[in-house]
Scaffold this active site. Sequence first.
Site, PDB file in Angstrom:
ATOM      1  N   GLU A 161       0.810  -1.212   0.000  1.00 53.57           N
ATOM      2  CA  GLU A 161       0.000   0.000   0.000  1.00 53.57           C
ATOM      3  C   GLU A 161       0.845   1.265   0.000  1.00 53.57           C
ATOM      4  O   GLU A 161       0.797   2.071   0.944  1.00 53.57           O
ATOM      5  CB  GLU A 161      -0.964  -0.006   1.187  1.00 53.57           C
ATOM      6  N   GLU A 350      -4.767  -8.621   0.523  1.00 53.56           N
ATOM      7  CA  GLU A 350      -5.486  -8.318   1.764  1.00 53.56           C
ATOM      8  C   GLU A 350      -6.958  -8.146   1.453  1.00 53.56           C
ATOM      9  O   GLU A 350      -7.323  -7.484   0.478  1.00 53.56           O
ATOM     10  CB  GLU A 350      -5.015  -7.001   2.404  1.00 53.56           C
TER      11      GLU A 350
HETATM   12  O1  IFM Z   1      -4.339  -2.997   8.922  1.00 55.95           O
HETATM   13  C1  IFM Z   1      -4.279  -2.521   7.625  1.00 55.95           C
HETATM   14  C2  IFM Z   1      -3.042  -3.010   6.929  1.00 55.95           C
HETATM   15  O2  IFM Z   1      -1.870  -2.687   7.595  1.00 55.95           O
HETATM   16  C3  IFM Z   1      -2.961  -2.400   5.555  1.00 55.95           C
HETATM   17  N1  IFM Z   1      -4.178  -2.597   4.837  1.00 55.95           N
HETATM   18  C4  IFM Z   1      -5.421  -2.275   5.463  1.00 55.95           C
HETATM   19  C5  IFM Z   1      -5.478  -2.964   6.826  1.00 55.95           C
HETATM   20  C6  IFM Z   1      -6.812  -2.614   7.516  1.00 55.95           C
HETATM   21  O3  IFM Z   1      -6.942  -1.247   7.649  1.00 55.95           O
END
Ligand code: IFM
Length: 440
Positions: A161, A350
Amino acid sequence: MKNEFIWGVATAATQIEGAPNQDGKTETIWDVMSKDGAFISDSHQVDTADDSYNKFNEDLELMKELGVGAYRFSLNWARIIKDGDGEINQKGLDYYSKLVDDLLDANIEPYITLFHWDLPYELYKKGGWLNRDITKAFKRYVEVVVDAIGHKVNHFITFNEPQCILGARLGGTIPEAKYSARDRNTMVHNLLLCHGEAVKVLRKCKNIKIGYAPCNDARIPLTSSKEDIEAARQSYFDVRRGDLSGVSVFSDPIIFGNYPKKYYEVNRIEDLPDIKEGDLELISQPIDFYCQNIYQGLYVKSDGNGGYKIVKPNKNAVYTLMNWVVSPESLYWGPKFLYERYKLPFYITENGCSVTDIITEDKKVHDSPRCEYIKQYIYQFKKAIDDGVDGRGYFCWSLLDNLEWFEGYKKRFGLVYVDFETYERIPKDSFYFYKNLIKK
Ligand code: IFM
């Protein structure tokens, strides 16, 4: 799903490890920010997190029971190299090396993220992502990692990210509001250069497959009309001036070797970063797979003039505790649009949600909304794969409840409940649900 499809769970170092000073680890921006109650909700501390640094054996047992084929976790740069560009910290390296061995012994494939938001604090003081020298420090860090464990880890992801790294006080030098458009573009460019340096180093190991994991809210066409689908696609890859969130600004240079055309149109010449000769070649060395973290989608319709309009979710929409709209189709349209554009083997690195967990006296944790969320999102991802997306894996965020950055420990995303006083782990209903779903 195809046989080689991989089911996994994901975590990140700062969110689970704790052990802030153990075995020679130095400080990251998060250690420092959490000392100052102003940054993290309810003054929660990064210090202990899940204490996974000391409890990894328990976490491994949980993963074995869950039956996942892969564990995606990140390395903490400041644990491996003191202050990011100082001495090598052998104890930190040994820790990760053993963790990899334990995973391999358990037949769980490690997917390592090199950078998941925890910038060494001393590098932050030297200018963070605004200082092009960060590329030298990052390159050295990756060399050290590859020397130690490159021969036994087959999958590395350079950045998690990048939009969040730069967009929310997470690594620049000054609060976001004060960044000029040129600063923002410079930080993006320096981060992309770090990615390029990392790919070059990783590529020396023939066994390693290299990926990249940006994020954004996917775009969902409001109707199935051709116009709305095109509007959603256009919105997903759009570029704004000094943009720190877009998909295309963070991915086109890596995959196509240049920023999108619109980037040069919306930014004034003086906003552009210093793009030196060779930079775009360095940034765009081939990678092997493309990833995306997707939690929700924005609904988009055509504006009737070849443009797009974002529309609010309808009034019956359901939201998670993060106030993110439950929108399973984001796992259909996101992968579809991304695969059409980048044409690389694709992973959801994710996906998951924070919902209210109900804990009963007999120590059971009920979280049926999370089970429903996972079921619906995976159904849509499967649909995208059936429609031609080369989907290779899905990583549920997250194995454990953990430090949700500025939100502290209140927002729980885990399949496993963590008692933050005792560090006891209790698998939630969603743990057993996911276990069943991924069972071969
Ligand atoms: O916890 C975060 C993660 O570190 C990065 N992506 C989103 C998740 C939830 O907010």
